[in-house]
Design a protein around this motif. Structure first.
Motif, PDB file in Angstrom:
ATOM      1  N   LYS A   1      14.058  -3.158  -8.226  1.00 30.10           N
ATOM      2  CA  LYS A   1      12.661  -2.810  -8.427  1.00 30.10           C
ATOM      3  C   LYS A   1      12.261  -1.614  -7.569  1.00 30.10           C
ATOM      4  O   LYS A   1      12.966  -1.226  -6.646  1.00 30.10           O
ATOM      5  N   GLN A   2      11.112  -1.037  -7.896  1.00 27.18           N
ATOM      6  CA  GLN A   2      10.556   0.050  -7.107  1.00 27.18           C
ATOM      7  C   GLN A   2       9.815  -0.505  -5.898  1.00 27.18           C
ATOM      8  O   GLN A   2       9.359  -1.652  -5.903  1.00 27.18           O
ATOM      9  N   ARG A   3       9.707   0.315  -4.869  1.00 27.49           N
ATOM     10  CA  ARG A   3       8.948  -0.083  -3.698  1.00 27.49           C
ATOM     11  C   ARG A   3       7.472  -0.221  -4.071  1.00 27.49           C
ATOM     12  O   ARG A   3       6.921   0.619  -4.780  1.00 27.49           O
ATOM     13  N   GLU A   4       6.842  -1.281  -3.590  1.00 26.09           N
ATOM     14  CA  GLU A   4       5.450  -1.525  -3.898  1.00 26.09           C
ATOM     15  C   GLU A   4       4.647  -1.802  -2.636  1.00 26.09           C
ATOM     16  O   GLU A   4       5.167  -2.328  -1.657  1.00 26.09           O
ATOM     17  N   LEU A   5       3.392  -1.455  -2.691  1.00 26.87           N
ATOM     18  CA  LEU A   5       2.486  -1.724  -1.586  1.00 26.87           C
ATOM     19  C   LEU A   5       2.167  -3.210  -1.533  1.00 26.87           C
ATOM     20  O   LEU A   5       1.833  -3.818  -2.548  1.00 26.87           O
ATOM     21  N   VAL A   6       2.267  -3.799  -0.352  1.00 29.90           N
ATOM     22  CA  VAL A   6       1.943  -5.202  -0.140  1.00 29.90           C
ATOM     23  C   VAL A   6       0.549  -5.344   0.465  1.00 29.90           C
ATOM     24  O   VAL A   6      -0.273  -6.132  -0.011  1.00 29.90           O
ATOM     25  N   ALA A   7       0.291  -4.589   1.521  1.00 31.86           N
ATOM     26  CA  ALA A   7      -0.988  -4.673   2.217  1.00 31.86           C
ATOM     27  C   ALA A   7      -1.147  -3.453   3.107  1.00 31.86           C
ATOM     28  O   ALA A   7      -0.161  -2.866   3.548  1.00 31.86           O
ATOM     29  N   PHE A   8      -2.390  -3.074   3.369  1.00 27.71           N
ATOM     30  CA  PHE A   8      -2.625  -2.018   4.326  1.00 27.71           C
ATOM     31  C   PHE A   8      -3.882  -2.310   5.122  1.00 27.71           C
ATOM     32  O   PHE A   8      -4.730  -3.108   4.706  1.00 27.71           O
ATOM     33  N   ILE A   9      -3.962  -1.673   6.274  1.00 27.29           N
ATOM     34  CA  ILE A   9      -5.111  -1.808   7.151  1.00 27.29           C
ATOM     35  C   ILE A   9      -5.582  -0.409   7.520  1.00 27.29           C
ATOM     36  O   ILE A   9      -4.774   0.481   7.790  1.00 27.29           O
ATOM     37  N   THR A  10      -6.883  -0.193   7.500  1.00 31.01           N
ATOM     38  CA  THR A  10      -7.436   1.112   7.833  1.00 31.01           C
ATOM     39  C   THR A  10      -7.648   1.219   9.336  1.00 31.01           C
ATOM     40  O   THR A  10      -7.551   0.242  10.074  1.00 31.01           O
ATOM     41  N   SER A  11      -7.953   2.428   9.785  1.00 26.87           N
ATOM     42  CA  SER A  11      -8.211   2.634  11.207  1.00 26.87           C
ATOM     43  C   SER A  11      -9.407   1.822  11.679  1.00 26.87           C
ATOM     44  O   SER A  11      -9.496   1.476  12.859  1.00 26.87           O
ATOM     45  N   GLY A  12     -10.315   1.509  10.762  1.00 29.46           N
ATOM     46  CA  GLY A  12     -11.479   0.712  11.096  1.00 29.46           C
ATOM     47  C   GLY A  12     -11.252  -0.781  11.015  1.00 29.46           C
ATOM     48  O   GLY A  12     -12.155  -1.560  11.334  1.00 29.46           O
ATOM     49  N   GLY A  13     -10.060  -1.205  10.574  1.00 28.07           N
ATOM     50  CA  GLY A  13      -9.726  -2.618  10.527  1.00 28.07           C
ATOM     51  C   GLY A  13      -9.898  -3.281   9.173  1.00 28.07           C
ATOM     52  O   GLY A  13      -9.651  -4.486   9.049  1.00 28.07           O
TER      53      GLY A  13
END
Length: 116
Positions: free
Chosen positions: A43-55
């Motif tokens: 499979k292709q790499r997929e985004l699981v989760a991210f966090i911004t600089s503000g939380g």
């Protein structure tokens, strides 16, 4: 280049929990915004989760309600708490030290295998 180091992967049974960690030891790089990604076999790499600089946190639908992304300013470490793991969560998990991701801020990946 900054080298991120990941840990916490392993082989677990369905329903188990794991916590992944991502850090940049020996550098003065500071993680603010960051993300976790995964790539399953074939499979292709997929985004699981991210966090911004503000939380602010965001999750892929497949993991929403089960995974939690967080970071420790004191330890300069990114975490992914994974609960109620399913076989479909099996993948190599990667961290990136920014969001949107930067080419020079990828970890090497850590294997998570969920199998009965």
């Amino acid at each position: 280049q900054v080298q991120l180091v990941e840990s916490g992967g392993g082989l677990v049974q369905p329903g188990a929990s794991l916590r992944l960690s991502c850090a940049a030891p020996g550098t003065n790089f500071v993680m603010n915004a960051a993300g976790w990604y995964r790539q399953a076999p074939g499979k292709q790499r997929e985004l699981v989760a991210f966090i911004t600089s503000g939380g602010t946190t965001n999750y892929a639908d497949a993991v929403k309600g089960r995974f939690i992304i967080s970071r420790s300013s004191r330890r300069n470490t990114l975490y992914l708490q994974m609960n109620s793991l399913k076989s479909e969560d099996t993948a190599v998990y990667y961290c990136n030290g920014d969001f949107p991701p930067r080419e020079d801020l990828w970890g090497q990946g850590t294997q998570v295998t969920v199998s009965s």
